[in-house]
Design a protein around this motif. Structure first.
Motif, PDB file in Angstrom:
ATOM      1  N   ASN A  26      -2.788  14.975  17.307  1.00  0.00           N
ATOM      2  CA  ASN A  26      -3.865  15.649  16.592  1.00  0.00           C
ATOM      3  C   ASN A  26      -4.567  14.699  15.632  1.00  0.00           C
ATOM      4  O   ASN A  26      -5.780  14.791  15.429  1.00  0.00           O
ATOM      5  CB  ASN A  26      -3.340  16.862  15.832  1.00  0.00           C
ATOM      6  CG  ASN A  26      -3.203  18.087  16.729  1.00  0.00           C
ATOM      7  OD1 ASN A  26      -3.693  18.092  17.851  1.00  0.00           O
ATOM      8  ND2 ASN A  26      -2.524  19.101  16.232  1.00  0.00           N
ATOM      9  N   GLU A  29      -6.979  12.719  17.702  1.00  0.00           N
ATOM     10  CA  GLU A  29      -8.096  13.577  18.084  1.00  0.00           C
ATOM     11  C   GLU A  29      -9.020  13.809  16.892  1.00  0.00           C
ATOM     12  O   GLU A  29     -10.252  13.721  17.025  1.00  0.00           O
ATOM     13  CB  GLU A  29      -7.583  14.913  18.605  1.00  0.00           C
ATOM     14  CG  GLU A  29      -8.702  15.856  19.051  1.00  0.00           C
ATOM     15  CD  GLU A  29      -8.190  17.242  19.426  1.00  0.00           C
ATOM     16  OE1 GLU A  29      -8.383  17.650  20.578  1.00  0.00           O
ATOM     17  OE2 GLU A  29      -7.597  17.900  18.548  1.00  0.00           O
ATOM     18  N   THR A  58     -12.067  11.331  28.729  1.00  0.00           N
ATOM     19  CA  THR A  58     -11.474  11.782  27.469  1.00  0.00           C
ATOM     20  C   THR A  58     -12.537  11.867  26.384  1.00  0.00           C
ATOM     21  O   THR A  58     -12.564  12.821  25.587  1.00  0.00           O
ATOM     22  CB  THR A  58     -10.343  10.830  27.041  1.00  0.00           C
ATOM     23  OG1 THR A  58      -9.285  10.891  28.007  1.00  0.00           O
ATOM     24  CG2 THR A  58      -9.784  11.209  25.678  1.00  0.00           C
ATOM     25  N   LEU A  62     -13.680  15.054  23.960  1.00  0.00           N
ATOM     26  CA  LEU A  62     -13.738  14.949  22.504  1.00  0.00           C
ATOM     27  C   LEU A  62     -15.135  15.292  21.980  1.00  0.00           C
ATOM     28  O   LEU A  62     -15.275  15.957  20.953  1.00  0.00           O
ATOM     29  CB  LEU A  62     -13.334  13.539  22.074  1.00  0.00           C
ATOM     30  CG  LEU A  62     -11.861  13.188  22.285  1.00  0.00           C
ATOM     31  CD1 LEU A  62     -11.654  11.679  22.177  1.00  0.00           C
ATOM     32  CD2 LEU A  62     -10.971  13.922  21.282  1.00  0.00           C
ATOM     33  N   TRP A 205      -6.246   4.468  20.056  1.00  0.00           N
ATOM     34  CA  TRP A 205      -5.393   5.083  21.066  1.00  0.00           C
ATOM     35  C   TRP A 205      -4.792   4.009  21.978  1.00  0.00           C
ATOM     36  O   TRP A 205      -5.343   2.917  22.127  1.00  0.00           O
ATOM     37  CB  TRP A 205      -6.189   6.054  21.930  1.00  0.00           C
ATOM     38  CG  TRP A 205      -6.795   7.227  21.216  1.00  0.00           C
ATOM     39  CD1 TRP A 205      -7.392   7.236  19.987  1.00  0.00           C
ATOM     40  CD2 TRP A 205      -6.905   8.563  21.718  1.00  0.00           C
ATOM     41  NE1 TRP A 205      -7.870   8.494  19.692  1.00  0.00           N
ATOM     42  CE2 TRP A 205      -7.587   9.319  20.740  1.00  0.00           C
ATOM     43  CE3 TRP A 205      -6.517   9.177  22.900  1.00  0.00           C
ATOM     44  CZ2 TRP A 205      -7.871  10.680  20.901  1.00  0.00           C
ATOM     45  CZ3 TRP A 205      -6.805  10.528  23.066  1.00  0.00           C
ATOM     46  CH2 TRP A 205      -7.459  11.268  22.080  1.00  0.00           C
ATOM     47  N   TYR A 213      -2.901  12.923  26.157  1.00  0.00           N
ATOM     48  CA  TYR A 213      -3.969  13.856  25.797  1.00  0.00           C
ATOM     49  C   TYR A 213      -4.512  14.560  27.029  1.00  0.00           C
ATOM     50  O   TYR A 213      -4.765  15.772  27.008  1.00  0.00           O
ATOM     51  CB  TYR A 213      -5.088  13.087  25.088  1.00  0.00           C
ATOM     52  CG  TYR A 213      -6.144  13.967  24.471  1.00  0.00           C
ATOM     53  CD1 TYR A 213      -5.891  14.689  23.310  1.00  0.00           C
ATOM     54  CD2 TYR A 213      -7.414  14.063  25.038  1.00  0.00           C
ATOM     55  CE1 TYR A 213      -6.866  15.487  22.729  1.00  0.00           C
ATOM     56  CE2 TYR A 213      -8.391  14.862  24.464  1.00  0.00           C
ATOM     57  CZ  TYR A 213      -8.112  15.572  23.315  1.00  0.00           C
ATOM     58  OH  TYR A 213      -9.075  16.376  22.742  1.00  0.00           O
ATOM     59  N   GLU A 217      -4.411  18.555  27.337  1.00  0.00           N
ATOM     60  CA  GLU A 217      -5.656  19.287  27.471  1.00  0.00           C
ATOM     61  C   GLU A 217      -5.918  19.782  28.893  1.00  0.00           C
ATOM     62  O   GLU A 217      -6.895  20.473  29.139  1.00  0.00           O
ATOM     63  CB  GLU A 217      -6.821  18.392  27.031  1.00  0.00           C
ATOM     64  CG  GLU A 217      -6.805  18.009  25.571  1.00  0.00           C
ATOM     65  CD  GLU A 217      -7.200  19.169  24.675  1.00  0.00           C
ATOM     66  OE1 GLU A 217      -8.278  19.753  24.908  1.00  0.00           O
ATOM     67  OE2 GLU A 217      -6.427  19.480  23.752  1.00  0.00           O
TER      68      GLU A 217
END
Length: 318
Positions: A26, A29, A58, A62, A205, A213, A217
């Motif tokens: 998190n 993100e 990704t 986002l 990342w 992720y 997701e």
């Protein structure tokens, strides 16, 4: 989760989007969403550079979260070498259609036809390095002042020198010795006329973070990332696709069939496969967790010299 239902699953409130639970996933993100929103706030004409690979996919997720319930307020742009894996192009087109996104495509072949770059020939020929000219021309054409990309610092050592907001001069060039400090999450988007900024929201990342992720997701990705039977041949200890007429293959390089997958999906002529039985996201995550080799180990263009990536970045490569 299918692409046409993805927006239905995204939370409509900042508190749910950011959901400060304190865990690493998190936190990453949250940081990426903050960076993407800063781009929209500080720049007039941003664009998200999209290749159809896992990192740019990704970024799309986002960006959706950053602006939900509105649509992503800037276009996607793909610099197409013409030598991309077909699975990637098919996925790219389906993604933008189903999510209603604007896609700009500019082709390296056009730069070749215009005499701006010269097609390489021979055993290790690739169009990957030729993308720089096409990219810089596209930035100038559309007057983009910020280009969002999925580069990560763990991919290659030259990329570890980048800031999150990385300024390029009016020739599109990067000076690794002239980088701005970024303290306390303060991102300075001020640029001079002609300059632009490359933005890296997932800079902190790792490859494992991206895959974790994607798993969390339930993000759909191109099938080429999963293990599948493929005609291949071996060269220099690497596994190359033999299912196209792009990758040069000598007469003594024998075609065989193996179960492989691709950890990265760049230009076919410089992207090798790895032997794998990972045919689900969970298996890919487990495989990456155990791997001791970088995904860039399968990119032959990074091996041209010790400083191959850094030189390309100085010239304007992403």
């Amino acid at each position: 989760m299918t692409l046409d239902t993805v927006t239905k699953e995204i939370s409509a409130t900042d508190s749910q989007v950011l959901g400060a639970t304190g865990d690493v996933a998190n936190a990453l993100e949250n940081e990426a969403i903050y960076i993407i929103r800063e781009v929209a706030a500080q720049f007039e004409k941003p664009v998200l550079l999209f290749s159809g690979g896992k990192d740019s996919i990704t970024l799309v997720r986002l960006a959706q979260k950053a602006f939900w319930p509105a649509k992503i307020p800037f276009p996607l742009m793909h610099i197409d070498t013409g030598h991309n894996f077909p699975e990637t192009i098919e996925f790219r087109d389906r993604l933008v259609e189903e999510l209603g996104l604007e896609l700009i495509v500019r082709n390296v072949q056009d730069s070749i036809d215009q005499g701006k770059v010269k097609e390489e020939t021979g055993k290790y020929a690739s169009r990957n390095m030729l993308q720089t000219t096409t990219l810089l021309d596209a930035i100038e054409e559309f007057k983009f002042d910020a280009c969002i990309g999925g580069a990560r610092r763990d991919e290659e050592k030259a990329r570890a020198k980048e800031r999150i907001f990385s300024v390029r001069d009016d020739f599109g060039q990067w000076d690794e010795k002239n980088q701005r400090p970024e303290l306390f999450d303060m991102l300075n988007g001020q640029i001079e006329l002609g300059q632009n900024v490359r933005v890296f929201p997932i800079s902190n990342w790792t490859e494992l973070d991206v895959w974790s992720y994607i798993e969390r997701e339930q993000i759909e990705i191109p099938s080429i990332y999963f293990a599948h039977q493929r005609k291949i041949f071996l060269r220099d200890g690497l596994i190359w696709s033999a299912e196209d007429d792009v990758v040069f293959r000598a007469e003594d390089e024998v075609v065989e069939e193996r179960t492989v997958r691709f950890r990265t999906v760049g230009d076919m002529s410089c992207t090798a496969a790895v032997e794998s039985n990972a045919d689900t996201i969970a298996k890919v995550v487990a495989e990456i967790r155990e791997s001791s080799i970088s995904e860039r180990g399968a990119r032959i263009d990074d091996k041209r010299s010790e400083a191959a990536m850094e030189k390309r970045k100085q010239q304007g490569y992403f």
